[in-house]
Write a protein that holds these residues in place. Sequence first.
Motif, PDB file in Angstrom:
ATOM      1  N   ARG A  70      18.880  36.379  44.917  1.00 43.50           N
ATOM      2  CA  ARG A  70      17.583  35.787  44.586  1.00 43.50           C
ATOM      3  C   ARG A  70      16.977  35.076  45.788  1.00 43.50           C
ATOM      4  O   ARG A  70      15.775  35.173  46.039  1.00 43.50           O
ATOM      5  CB  ARG A  70      17.744  34.774  43.447  1.00 43.50           C
ATOM      6  CG  ARG A  70      17.877  35.386  42.063  1.00 43.50           C
ATOM      7  CD  ARG A  70      17.846  34.280  41.022  1.00 43.50           C
ATOM      8  NE  ARG A  70      16.572  33.559  41.042  1.00 43.50           N
ATOM      9  CZ  ARG A  70      16.407  32.337  40.551  1.00 43.50           C
ATOM     10  NH1 ARG A  70      17.437  31.672  40.035  1.00 43.50           N
ATOM     11  NH2 ARG A  70      15.219  31.764  40.594  1.00 43.50           N
ATOM     12  N   HIS A  97       6.609  47.842  39.340  1.00 45.63           N
ATOM     13  CA  HIS A  97       6.845  46.830  38.315  1.00 45.63           C
ATOM     14  C   HIS A  97       5.520  46.196  37.924  1.00 45.63           C
ATOM     15  O   HIS A  97       4.664  45.945  38.776  1.00 45.63           O
ATOM     16  CB  HIS A  97       7.802  45.737  38.817  1.00 45.63           C
ATOM     17  CG  HIS A  97       9.133  46.260  39.263  1.00 45.63           C
ATOM     18  ND1 HIS A  97       9.343  46.772  40.529  1.00 45.63           N
ATOM     19  CD2 HIS A  97      10.313  46.362  38.612  1.00 45.63           C
ATOM     20  CE1 HIS A  97      10.596  47.160  40.642  1.00 45.63           C
ATOM     21  NE2 HIS A  97      11.209  46.930  39.489  1.00 45.63           N
ATOM     22  N   LYS A 100       4.063  41.475  38.524  1.00 39.98           N
ATOM     23  CA  LYS A 100       4.802  40.780  39.575  1.00 39.98           C
ATOM     24  C   LYS A 100       3.818  39.913  40.370  1.00 39.98           C
ATOM     25  O   LYS A 100       2.804  40.403  40.866  1.00 39.98           O
ATOM     26  CB  LYS A 100       5.499  41.769  40.512  1.00 39.98           C
ATOM     27  CG  LYS A 100       6.624  42.548  39.852  1.00 39.98           C
ATOM     28  CD  LYS A 100       7.730  41.628  39.364  1.00 39.98           C
ATOM     29  CE  LYS A 100       8.879  42.402  38.727  1.00 39.98           C
ATOM     30  NZ  LYS A 100       9.926  41.517  38.189  1.00 39.98           N
ATOM     31  N   SER A 148       0.276  43.238  38.697  1.00 34.23           N
ATOM     32  CA  SER A 148       0.981  42.745  39.884  1.00 34.23           C
ATOM     33  C   SER A 148      -0.020  42.362  40.968  1.00 34.23           C
ATOM     34  O   SER A 148      -1.082  42.983  41.102  1.00 34.23           O
ATOM     35  CB  SER A 148       1.942  43.808  40.409  1.00 34.23           C
ATOM     36  OG  SER A 148       3.007  44.019  39.509  1.00 34.23           O
ATOM     37  N   SER A 166       7.151  35.705  41.005  1.00 35.32           N
ATOM     38  CA  SER A 166       8.217  36.709  41.041  1.00 35.32           C
ATOM     39  C   SER A 166       8.898  36.716  42.404  1.00 35.32           C
ATOM     40  O   SER A 166      10.097  36.958  42.508  1.00 35.32           O
ATOM     41  CB  SER A 166       7.647  38.098  40.751  1.00 35.32           C
ATOM     42  OG  SER A 166       6.900  38.100  39.571  1.00 35.32           O
ATOM     43  N   GLY A 194      12.483  34.082  39.594  1.00 43.47           N
ATOM     44  CA  GLY A 194      11.816  34.561  40.793  1.00 43.47           C
ATOM     45  C   GLY A 194      12.710  34.490  42.020  1.00 43.47           C
ATOM     46  O   GLY A 194      13.714  33.780  42.056  1.00 43.47           O
TER      47      GLY A 194
END
Length: 538
Positions: A70, A97, A100, A148, A166, A194
Amino acid sequence: MAWNRIYTREIIVKPQVLKEVIKKEYVKSAKDPIYFLKKYCVVQHPMKGKVPFHLYEYQEKALSTFEDHRFNIILKARQLGLSTLSAGYSLWMMTFHSDKNILVIATKQDTAKNLVTKVRVMHANLPSWLKQNCVEDNKLSLRYKNGSQIKAVASGEEAGRSEALSLLILDEAAFIDKIEPIWAAASQTLSTGGKCIALSTPNGVGNWFHKTWVGAEDGTNDWNFIRLHWNLHPERNDEWRKEQDSLLGPSLAAQECDCDFITSGQTVIDGVILEEYRQTHTQDPLEKRGIDSNFWVWQPPNYTKDYVVSADVSRGDSTDYSAFHIMDVETMEQVAEYKGRIPTKDFGNLLVNVATEYNNALLVVENNNIGWAAIQQVIDRGYENLFYTSKDLQYVDIEKQVVNRYRTQDRNMVPGFSMTMKTRPLVIAKLEEYFREKTVIVRSNRLIDELFVFIYNNNKAEAMSGYNDDLVMSFAICLWVRDTALRLKQEGIDLQKKTLSGMASQMLPQNTHPEKDNQWEWKPNGKEAESLAWLIEK
């Protein structure tokens, strides 16, 4: 005709086959950001224009860790393409995705904007079947119809306060001003899962980037650390590195190329020298005295030596510290030190006690606003060897304005050391000179720690944000006084001795007058005798 048949076979592809190929490529790109970047992304080369994004091995390894961790902190040499890599990773997240939210924070808006521009260039050159529909596309942001987006902002205490993120990218994180509150705010927006990529060349020690890196190395935080030295780039060699020294200068080249915190940054004292002092000079104190155990002693008083006690006075609250050093005047060795929070009256008493203990040492106290309270206590206690400064700073030679008050009848003198706009840069220059020439002996790790975060900020020497310089400034004053007032006093004494010796043949003892048996008189060229007793008065 044969060429035409081949051409025809190339362009006539069954729709079902084409869809299957696209589907496979889409799935493959969605699963593997390395594949996506290498096959479908372009970058803007400064000389060649738009070229395919051919990742180097170290870039592929770094990109793999973005998915596995992460929080990633990257200590890198200059121009290794890590900002471009972060831009490519951002584009991959946004493309495959939904919803985001990516934020880029840098030292200034233009720097953050450059990373968003890299994303926009890659997006614009994607195949149509990979390209997402845009609802916003400008210099500071790119937003897709799938929800996103990526935005660029300059550093500021409110920069990290946003909706849930994110991905947060901190570009040149070691150079971002006030990054601590930025990270404190931003980390809350990452709490839902995130990620963060903090990348930078080093910029000295003690800042957020350095502390986070050290914590990652020590395993005391959740950050994954990635070190990227200049020699990882396949097109660089020793000749390239030598050229950087010529182009940037050794200090800046070390910062930009070597991933070395100690040789980087704008510390007043060269980090290499400080590290050498830490390894060869610093010692644990023989004893730690006082209620708070903050009075550290390396050598007890030697009654054959002269000492200076130099002090910086604080308010005694939680914002800063009162500090003093005791130095052997002859050997220039630090023999004791104090750093603690103590009321000013108590600090004045402590100064008198330690100065008396160390052979009635010359006591130098900075007479800033709060310093007067401690100085007054010293005066009330009747301590005689207190340092005085001339009031007429603007009318006198700066090196001669700091003199000890040797006679109580002297006028235009104030107790303590006056740190002014005129004296401060000279005091700092003297500190740097002594360390550069390695002519002072430092025993304290506390002092070395402060010197590592004592930096030039807009051409002013001061502690890095969040740190103190109480030990540094009191030590700098000590060196200045030792090299000016005390040196000038000694030179004056030596000159007096030399002058008196040279005039000995012209001095006649007045034996005919018993009341003058203990005086010398001078009769130059037969003139009336003049008493020279004033020359040797203290």
